[in-house]
Enzyme design. Structure first.
Site, PDB file in Angstrom:
ATOM      1  CG  HIS A 107       7.872  21.750 -10.085  1.00  0.00           C
ATOM      2  ND1 HIS A 107       7.629  22.588 -11.185  1.00  0.00           N
ATOM      3  CD2 HIS A 107       8.033  20.679 -11.061  1.00  0.00           C
ATOM      4  CE1 HIS A 107       7.847  22.281 -12.406  1.00  0.00           C
ATOM      5  NE2 HIS A 107       8.148  21.286 -12.182  1.00  0.00           N
ATOM      6  CB  CYS A 114       0.444 -25.578   8.104  1.00  0.00           C
ATOM      7  SG  CYS A 114      -0.536 -25.208   6.948  1.00  0.00           S
ATOM      8  NE  ARG A 158       5.256 -22.974  11.620  1.00  0.00           N
ATOM      9  CZ  ARG A 158       6.277 -23.170  10.864  1.00  0.00           C
ATOM     10  NH1 ARG A 158       7.515 -22.835  11.386  1.00  0.00           N
ATOM     11  NH2 ARG A 158       6.334 -23.753   9.399  1.00  0.00           N
ATOM     12  CD  GLU A 174       5.544   0.482   7.828  1.00  0.00           C
ATOM     13  OE1 GLU A 174       4.553   0.136   8.569  1.00  0.00           O
ATOM     14  OE2 GLU A 174       5.637  -0.178   6.925  1.00  0.00           O
ATOM     15  CD  GLU A 176       6.487  -0.712   0.616  1.00  0.00           C
ATOM     16  OE1 GLU A 176       5.514   0.214   0.665  1.00  0.00           O
ATOM     17  OE2 GLU A 176       6.572  -1.460   1.566  1.00  0.00           O
ATOM     18  CG  ASN A 199       4.115 -26.251   6.609  1.00  0.00           C
ATOM     19  OD1 ASN A 199       3.461 -25.600   5.696  1.00  0.00           O
ATOM     20  ND2 ASN A 199       5.295 -25.881   7.077  1.00  0.00           N
ATOM     21  N   GLY A 200       2.930 -27.146   3.296  1.00  0.00           N
ATOM     22  CA  GLY A 200       3.367 -27.097   2.071  1.00  0.00           C
ATOM     23  C   GLY A 200       2.387 -26.761   1.069  1.00  0.00           C
ATOM     24  CE  LYS A 221       7.798  -1.781   4.931  1.00  0.00           C
ATOM     25  NZ  LYS A 221       6.633  -1.506   4.204  1.00  0.00           N
ATOM     26  CD1 TRP A 240      -0.939 -19.613   5.526  1.00  0.00           C
ATOM     27  CD2 TRP A 240      -1.364 -18.617   7.225  1.00  0.00           C
ATOM     28  NE1 TRP A 240      -0.862 -18.448   4.931  1.00  0.00           N
ATOM     29  CE2 TRP A 240      -1.359 -17.508   6.097  1.00  0.00           C
ATOM     30  CE3 TRP A 240      -1.836 -17.950   8.449  1.00  0.00           C
ATOM     31  CZ2 TRP A 240      -1.474 -16.152   6.212  1.00  0.00           C
ATOM     32  CZ3 TRP A 240      -1.951 -16.487   8.515  1.00  0.00           C
ATOM     33  CH2 TRP A 240      -1.873 -15.730   7.360  1.00  0.00           C
ATOM     34  CE  LYS A 243       1.663  -7.802   8.747  1.00  0.00           C
ATOM     35  NZ  LYS A 243       2.645  -7.145   7.765  1.00  0.00           N
TER      36      LYS A 243
HETATM   37  C1  AGP Z   1       3.030  -1.828   5.521  1.00  0.00           C
HETATM   38  O1  AGP Z   1       4.200  -1.758   5.818  1.00  0.00           O
HETATM   39  C2  AGP Z   1       2.174  -1.136   6.675  1.00  0.00           C
HETATM   40  N1  AGP Z   1       2.121  -1.934   7.621  1.00  0.00           N
HETATM   41  C3  AGP Z   1       0.750  -0.690   6.265  1.00  0.00           C
HETATM   42  O2  AGP Z   1       0.824   0.343   5.263  1.00  0.00           O
HETATM   43  C4  AGP Z   1      -0.029  -1.807   5.161  1.00  0.00           C
HETATM   44  O3  AGP Z   1       0.536  -2.060   4.139  1.00  0.00           O
HETATM   45  C5  AGP Z   1      -1.579  -1.333   5.278  1.00  0.00           C
HETATM   46  O4  AGP Z   1      -2.016  -1.132   6.493  1.00  0.00           O
HETATM   47  C6  AGP Z   1      -2.291  -2.103   4.491  1.00  0.00           C
HETATM   48  O5  AGP Z   1      -2.690  -3.435   4.998  1.00  0.00           O
HETATM   49  P1  AGP Z   1      -3.318  -4.780   4.365  1.00  0.00           P
HETATM   50  O6  AGP Z   1      -2.305  -4.978   3.439  1.00  0.00           O
HETATM   51  O7  AGP Z   1      -3.191  -5.744   5.422  1.00  0.00           O
HETATM   52  O8  AGP Z   1      -4.602  -4.135   3.746  1.00  0.00           O
END
Ligand code: AGP
Length: 609
Positions: free
Chosen positions: A505, A2, A27, A489, A482, A102-103, A486, A76, A604
């Protein structure tokens, strides 16, 4: 998170509040509101769901609201859906006290029950409204007296902005664990959650410390402690530019959010541990329903899917329930079989990912009970699930997820502990250890962050790499998935994660001189085997970046570069090993001069197929 803004001074407050809130839009928010008092006239509250433009249209840019003293808020959502009613400011029943917050108020339900018994009439689902009624409950004409009593009875995190109708021209600000600053100018004084909100008016600020109260008037600013003793403070001069200030001094949102992980984990686990036991008030499933689950399916995309891969090991270990993990985009199209007593867990930061939403609908259509683990309150996946567990990570701006991933993990750890305990599968001592180690994660994550310079130095050496491999076994393999994503991407370097036992393999044919292999080895039962895999790739010319837990010092006998993370329960190790991998990806991307927060071709939230 928030956003809070407050102003009292020579000018009209409303336009300043709206302008300040606009500077806090980064934010993340879903509703907004202002409260303005006009020289002792009633406190006028205007609030609405949606963007700030809705509020601005309602008030003609603030010009339609008279008064030189006011507080504003962008919300938020945490407790209660995004709506006009749940938007701040909140007021007590007779509207003589207005509050923005906020909190998270952790004991708001107990306080709400007490206040309702004393005649308070609540209109919203929020924790914040409790504060407005609690101030009224203690109020006898002295704002400081009422505020200090509230501080003594409230647990959780808060930054408050408060106005009392019979104290015109005064704003009271209080903080505990949520950010709040005070700005001073010749035209008046300000409170704000963050510097950008007031930077165009002043660069002279004071920082409110935890459990301190600030009283602002048009021409004075005073600070007090909870004992109402006045405090002296030095004014600070802000040198930041506006853009830098939004990132609180970090160069990118991603690093800011990496650094927010200790707090995000704390905010996510704290409200769910009561008297040493895991409680999920929001789960909406009875103990019997939880104990009757015979099959768990975890669905998600990208990093959310990786959380599932990791927590398969955790949930199966703790609950002895078979767990399948599937890409949502695959599940939704393969005419899946969902046996009775199946619990489907859909993981999504945004709660709007099209594939995950479609998979949720498919699972419900097939009769499964669906639990969503989501970061955005009121999002589509949250609304359509049978039950939703929110991660309290706050808004995640950077495309590459970090703090949301970490909070999703701890939610599933806690779910496994809850079900395993209900089924009588976890010994008391083991349960206590799990609770202790869960609560130690934020501090252990911070310790890793404090050593980031070594990883930064190493990452710069690999900015020109073409291919990088990640290998591990068990939970470490899930963490590699993961780490590889990271890196891909945000650095655009080709990378693959492999179960270390799978190398022989096929993939080992790709290992040649100086290729970087990142190897995770934290699971004691598999450590020796992974070390053997490291020796195999080393003998073919690879350069190895080893990540293991403190104590496994033989790692540096085989790896070329080693990061040790603090020990914790082996089920929770990924919460720690993922940190060096996040930092490595971040610094490689920085070394390549790429747009870390907005990598090419990515969004995002992928709300389209
Ligand atoms: C993660 O770093 C990516 N930006 C992407 O894989 C993301 O995790 C995926 O698109 C799922 O998004 P969501 O968690 O909002 O569903």
């Amino acid at each position: 998170m928030c956003g809070i803004v407050g102003y009292v001074g020579k000018k009209q407050a409303a336009p300043i509040l709206l302008n300040g809130l606009a500077k806090l839009e980064y934010r993340g928010y879903d509703s907004a509101g202002i409260a303005v008092e006009n020289k002792g006239d009633k406190i006028e509250v205007i609030k609405a769901k949606g963007r700030l433009s809705v509020l601005s249209d309602m008030t003609d840019g603030g010009k339609a609201v008279a008064g030189n003293c006011g507080i504003g808020h962008t919300r938020w959502a945490t407790h209660g859906e995004p709506s006009g009613t749940n938007a701040h400011p909140h007021v007590c029943s007779d509207k003589t006290i207005a509050v923005v917050h906020n909190g998270i108020i952790e004991n708001y339900l107990e306080l709400k029950d007490k206040l309702i018994k004393n005649g308070a009439k609540f209109v919203s689902e929020t924790d914040t409204e409790v504060i407005a009624h609690l101030l009224k409950y203690y109020y006898t004409g002295d704002p400081m007296d009422a505020i200090t009593k509230v501080m003594m009875h409230v647990s959780g995190s808060y930054a408050f902005g408060i106005m009392f109708h019979d104290h015109p021209g005064e704003i009271y600000a209080v903080r505990k664990d949520s950010p709040l600053i005070v700005g001073q100018s010749k035209d008046g004084n300000f409170i704000a959650s963050d510097v950008p909100a007031i930077l165009e008016y002043t660069r002279d600020v004071y920082y409110i410390q935890n459990m301190e109260i600030c009283v602002l008037k048009e021409d004075s600013i005073k600070f007090y402690n909870i004992d109402k003793e006045e405090l002296e403070k030095e004014v600070q001069h802000i040198e930041w530019d506006a853009k830098a200030a939004e990132k609180e001094g970090f160069e990118h949102y991603m690093m800011k959010e990496i650094y927010e992980q200790p707090k995000a984990i704390t905010d996510t686990i704290a409200p769910r541990i009561k008297d040493g036991k895991i409680v999920f008030e929001e789960l909406g499933l009875t103990d019997e329903e939880l104990k009757s689950v015979e099959h768990i399916v975890i669905l998600g995309c990208g990093s959310a899917y990786h959380v599932g891969l990791n927590c398969k090991y955790v949930l199966e270990n703790l609950t002895r329930i078979p767990v399948d993990v599937e890409l949502a985009s695959e599940f939704r199209y393969r005419n899946p079989i969902v046996p009775k007593n199946t619990c489907v867990i859909v993981i999504s930061q945004s709660g709007e990912t099209a594939d995950s939403l479609a998979a949720l609908r498919e699972a419900k259509k097939l009769g499964a009970k669906v639990i969503a683990v989501v970061n955005v309150v009121g999002s589509s996946i949250a609304r359509e699930a049978d039950a939703t567990i929110y991660t309290w990570a706050g808004p995640e701006i950077s495309v590459a997820t970090t703090k949301a991933y970490s909070t999703q993990m701890v939610v599933l750890y806690m779910l496994g502990m809850l079900i395993g305990d209900l089924k009588g599968l976890i010994k008391k001592a083991d349960y206590e250890n799990l609770i202790t180690e869960l609560q130690s994660l934020p501090e252990k994550v911070q310790r890793i962050l404090d050593e980031k310079e070594r990883i930064q130095w190493f990452a710069h050496k690999y900015a020109a790499a073409q291919d990088i491999f990640f290998i591990g076994r068990g939970i470490d393999y899930a963490a590699c998935m993961e780490g590889s994503l990271k890196l891909k991407e945000i650095s655009y370097i080709h990378s693959e994660a492999y179960a270390a036992g799978e190398l022989k393999h096929g993939t080992i044919s790709l290992i040649e001189n100086n290729i970087l292999v990142v190897s995770l080895a934290t699971q004691s039962a598999l450590y020796g085997k992974t070390v053997s895999n490291i020796v195999e790739v080393k003998s073919r010319g690879a350069f190895v970046f080893g990540v293991t837990s403190a104590g496994n010092y033989t790692m540096e006998d085989v790896a070329d570069f080693t990061v040790y993370v603090p020990k914790t329960n082996e089920l929770f190790m990924t919460s720690l090993t993922v940190i060096p991998l996040q930092l490595f990806a971040y610094y490689v991307s920085c070394a390549k001069g790429l747009d870390v927060d907005k990598p090419r071709n990515l969004a995002k939230s992928v709300t389209v197929e």
